[in-house]
Structures are given as structure tokens and as C-alpha cells.
Design a protein around this motif. Sequence first.
Motif, PDB file in Angstrom:
ATOM      1  N   PRO A   1      -3.707   0.973   3.016  1.00 44.77           N
ATOM      2  CA  PRO A   1      -4.193   1.064   4.396  1.00 44.77           C
ATOM      3  C   PRO A   1      -3.384   2.046   5.230  1.00 44.77           C
ATOM      4  CG  PRO A   1      -2.885  -0.917   4.133  1.00 44.77           C
ATOM      5  CD  PRO A   1      -2.982  -0.291   2.767  1.00 44.77           C
ATOM      6  N   VAL A   2      -4.033   2.614   6.227  1.00 45.12           N
ATOM      7  CA  VAL A   2      -3.367   3.428   7.248  1.00 45.12           C
ATOM      8  C   VAL A   2      -3.323   2.572   8.512  1.00 45.12           C
ATOM      9  CG1 VAL A   2      -3.469   5.510   8.663  1.00 45.12           C
ATOM     10  CG2 VAL A   2      -4.182   5.588   6.259  1.00 45.12           C
ATOM     11  N   LEU A   3      -2.116   2.332   9.023  1.00 45.55           N
ATOM     12  CA  LEU A   3      -1.938   1.426  10.159  1.00 45.55           C
ATOM     13  C   LEU A   3      -1.628   2.175  11.446  1.00 45.55           C
ATOM     14  CD1 LEU A   3       0.340  -1.263   8.458  1.00 45.55           C
ATOM     15  CD2 LEU A   3      -2.147  -1.255   8.630  1.00 45.55           C
ATOM     16  N   ARG A   4      -2.184   1.665  12.528  1.00 47.15           N
ATOM     17  CA  ARG A   4      -1.826   2.146  13.859  1.00 47.15           C
ATOM     18  C   ARG A   4      -1.115   1.003  14.571  1.00 47.15           C
ATOM     19  NH1 ARG A   4      -6.514   4.847  16.846  1.00 47.15           N
ATOM     20  NH2 ARG A   4      -7.450   2.774  16.610  1.00 47.15           N
ATOM     21  N   GLY A   5       0.019   1.320  15.159  1.00 44.25           N
ATOM     22  CA  GLY A   5       0.787   0.288  15.824  1.00 44.25           C
ATOM     23  C   GLY A   5       1.408  -0.710  14.871  1.00 44.25           C
TER      24      GLY A   5
ATOM     25  N   VAL B   1      -5.423  -1.763  10.984  1.00 47.50           N
ATOM     26  CA  VAL B   1      -5.886  -0.901   9.886  1.00 47.50           C
ATOM     27  C   VAL B   1      -7.006  -0.018  10.411  1.00 47.50           C
ATOM     28  CG1 VAL B   1      -6.954  -0.832   7.606  1.00 47.50           C
ATOM     29  CG2 VAL B   1      -5.244  -2.584   8.131  1.00 47.50           C
ATOM     30  N   VAL B   2      -6.754   1.279  10.475  1.00 42.59           N
ATOM     31  CA  VAL B   2      -7.738   2.210  11.026  1.00 42.59           C
ATOM     32  C   VAL B   2      -8.410   3.050   9.948  1.00 42.59           C
ATOM     33  CG1 VAL B   2      -6.628   2.353  13.276  1.00 42.59           C
ATOM     34  CG2 VAL B   2      -5.952   3.939  11.465  1.00 42.59           C
TER      35      VAL B   2
ATOM     36  N   VAL C   1       3.967   6.603   1.581  1.00 51.66           N
ATOM     37  CA  VAL C   1       4.700   7.587   2.381  1.00 51.66           C
ATOM     38  C   VAL C   1       3.717   8.381   3.249  1.00 51.66           C
ATOM     39  CG1 VAL C   1       6.060   9.709   2.294  1.00 51.66           C
ATOM     40  CG2 VAL C   1       6.654   7.779   0.807  1.00 51.66           C
ATOM     41  N   ALA C   2       2.618   8.822   2.654  1.00 55.69           N
ATOM     42  CA  ALA C   2       1.628   9.594   3.399  1.00 55.69           C
ATOM     43  C   ALA C   2       0.968   8.738   4.479  1.00 55.69           C
ATOM     44  CB  ALA C   2       0.564  10.139   2.441  1.00 55.69           C
ATOM     45  N   ALA C   3       0.622   7.491   4.134  1.00 58.50           N
ATOM     46  CA  ALA C   3      -0.025   6.608   5.112  1.00 58.50           C
ATOM     47  C   ALA C   3       0.910   6.299   6.278  1.00 58.50           C
ATOM     48  CB  ALA C   3      -0.458   5.319   4.427  1.00 58.50           C
ATOM     49  N   GLN C   4       2.179   6.118   5.989  1.00 54.29           N
ATOM     50  CA  GLN C   4       3.140   5.861   7.064  1.00 54.29           C
ATOM     51  C   GLN C   4       3.290   7.078   7.965  1.00 54.29           C
ATOM     52  OE1 GLN C   4       6.622   4.690   4.871  1.00 54.29           O
ATOM     53  NE2 GLN C   4       5.768   2.690   4.314  1.00 54.29           N
ATOM     54  N   GLY C   5       3.245   8.265   7.367  1.00 55.23           N
ATOM     55  CA  GLY C   5       3.322   9.491   8.159  1.00 55.23           C
ATOM     56  C   GLY C   5       2.124   9.618   9.077  1.00 55.23           C
ATOM     57  N   ILE C   6       0.925   9.319   8.552  1.00 56.40           N
ATOM     58  CA  ILE C   6      -0.290   9.372   9.387  1.00 56.40           C
ATOM     59  C   ILE C   6      -0.175   8.353  10.516  1.00 56.40           C
ATOM     60  CG2 ILE C   6      -2.775   9.055   9.413  1.00 56.40           C
ATOM     61  CD1 ILE C   6      -2.775   9.912   6.431  1.00 56.40           C
ATOM     62  N   GLY C   7       0.284   7.148  10.172  1.00 61.19           N
ATOM     63  CA  GLY C   7       0.422   6.099  11.181  1.00 61.19           C
ATOM     64  C   GLY C   7       1.376   6.490  12.300  1.00 61.19           C
ATOM     65  N   ARG C   8       2.510   7.095  11.939  1.00 60.70           N
ATOM     66  CA  ARG C   8       3.469   7.530  12.964  1.00 60.70           C
ATOM     67  C   ARG C   8       2.863   8.600  13.853  1.00 60.70           C
ATOM     68  NH1 ARG C   8       7.162   7.169   8.602  1.00 60.70           N
ATOM     69  NH2 ARG C   8       6.960   9.427   8.251  1.00 60.70           N
TER      70      ARG C   8
ATOM     71  N   LEU D   1      -0.342   8.949  14.532  1.00 59.68           N
ATOM     72  CA  LEU D   1      -1.307   8.288  15.405  1.00 59.68           C
ATOM     73  C   LEU D   1      -0.605   7.582  16.563  1.00 59.68           C
ATOM     74  CD1 LEU D   1      -3.705   6.682  12.754  1.00 59.68           C
ATOM     75  CD2 LEU D   1      -4.264   8.547  14.323  1.00 59.68           C
ATOM     76  N   ASP D   2       0.529   6.978  16.285  1.00 59.40           N
ATOM     77  CA  ASP D   2       1.261   6.255  17.321  1.00 59.40           C
ATOM     78  C   ASP D   2       1.918   7.194  18.318  1.00 59.40           C
ATOM     79  OD1 ASP D   2       0.554   3.893  16.137  1.00 59.40           O
ATOM     80  OD2 ASP D   2       2.425   3.674  14.999  1.00 59.40           O
TER      81      ASP D   2
END
Length: 250
Positions: A207-211, A215-216, A239-246, A248-249
Motif C-alpha cells: 500500500p501507499v499511505l498518506r498521513g 491507503v491512497v 522504500v518506494a511507497a514510503q517515498g511516495i507517501g512522504r 504526498l504528506d
Amino acid sequence: MAGRVSTPGSSVVSRAFAVLGAFDERHRALTLSDLARRAGLPLTTTHRLAAELVAAGALDRRESGQYVVGRRIWSTGLLAPVQTGLRELASPFLHDLFAATLATVHLAVREGTQVLYLERLRGNESVPIVSRAGGRLPLHSTGVGKVLLAHAPPEVRAEVLASLHRVTPFTVVRPPVLAAQLERIRRDGYATTADEMTLGASSVAVPVLRGGTEVVAALGIVVARLGRDRRRLVAGLRVAAQGIGRTLDG
């Protein structure tokens, strides 16, 4: 049935959307009669609407007489916030993941009870791939789909579990088995499939997380077989999903 609007007195806009809604992943080119049947409209009405949509660039008409979605619809769709924002922010991370794995990389979101693919970077051509950017596939038979389904509202999960269908001989179609998989996905933080959407293709997704909680989207990789590479691929995806999440935040 896709796009069915047969209520007398429905507006021109709703009928036009019924025609456009007749197209899906498995019905990309339709004859006029098929278009009318799937839209739930009279043949004469469909013929008139299709001609107007062709003139506007929303549909194209091939020499064979079949209709396909026009480029104007695709280019307009790219303006949607879910397309422009998430896709653009995720792009550097997707390309880094692709460079590190040389495998097919997917970014997807849930649209109803289907997966909507926002981006696909094509990897090893020996692995059969049926996805495409802008296309839709079932939630229950894809890696990204299972991630999104695991975190979907209970009513969505119930609807999918009540209507499972077999795509390949290996697709999970027993509700208790899939429900247990979804629980494991929520616990472990990733999903896997093997030959469930296409024979000869396995996938892993996170999952890709926001906040940190919402799960977005889902980020996935498709390879021939996961085998010993599973742990490495999961780590790279995270690692990639966390980067996307950061991003987005931020």
C-alpha cells in the motif's frame, strides 16, 4: 451491464455517458449494435450519439465500423486530480524501482470494485502483462487489487467476496480463502499472486499511505516467479511507497 441507462426521459448527458460507459477492459472496440446493447439504448439513439461523439473526438470509428474510445477522452482523463497529482508525484519513485528491478511496475487505485491502473512501466517482455495505464482489472485477482481490497470499506469487500469469478485456473474464488488472504495482507503489509490474472505472471504489491494510515494507492511489481526474490522486491516496494507517501504528506 456497463453503462446501462434505459430509463425513459433520461438526459442527453446521461445517455452519452451510457455510450462511453459501454467500453471497458474487455470491450475496447464495439460495433454499433454491441454499443447499443451494452449502453441499454435504442439503436437509432446510439447511432446519433456515437456520430456526435466521433465528431467531438470522444470516440473514433475504425474502417471496420467498430467504435473505440477517442484520444480526447484519454487526454481529458489525465487532468483528473488522482491522475495528475499522484501520478506525477510518484513518477520518480516508480522509475527508480523500475531501474532497480527491471520488472513491470504498477501504480494503481481502487475504483469501485475494480483496479484502475494509473501508471505502468513495462519490464521483462517474457512475462505476460494484460494491464495498461488507464485500464481496469478485477480487485481479487491482482496484487495491487488485493492490497486495495484488503483496505477497502467492509461493504466493498463484501460485494467483491459475493461475486468472485475465475480468471485463470489459479484465481482464488472461495470467499473464506480470499478473506483469510486479505487479513494476512493487512497484517503483513503486502500481497502476492501467482498465475491468478495471467498464466506465467506473479506479482507482489504494497500500500501507499498518506498521513501514515490512509491507503491512497497500491504499488506493485510483476515478474515470472517470485521465488527467492520476494523479500528483496517487498523491501524495494516499501522504500518506494514510503517515498511516495512522504511526498504526498509534504
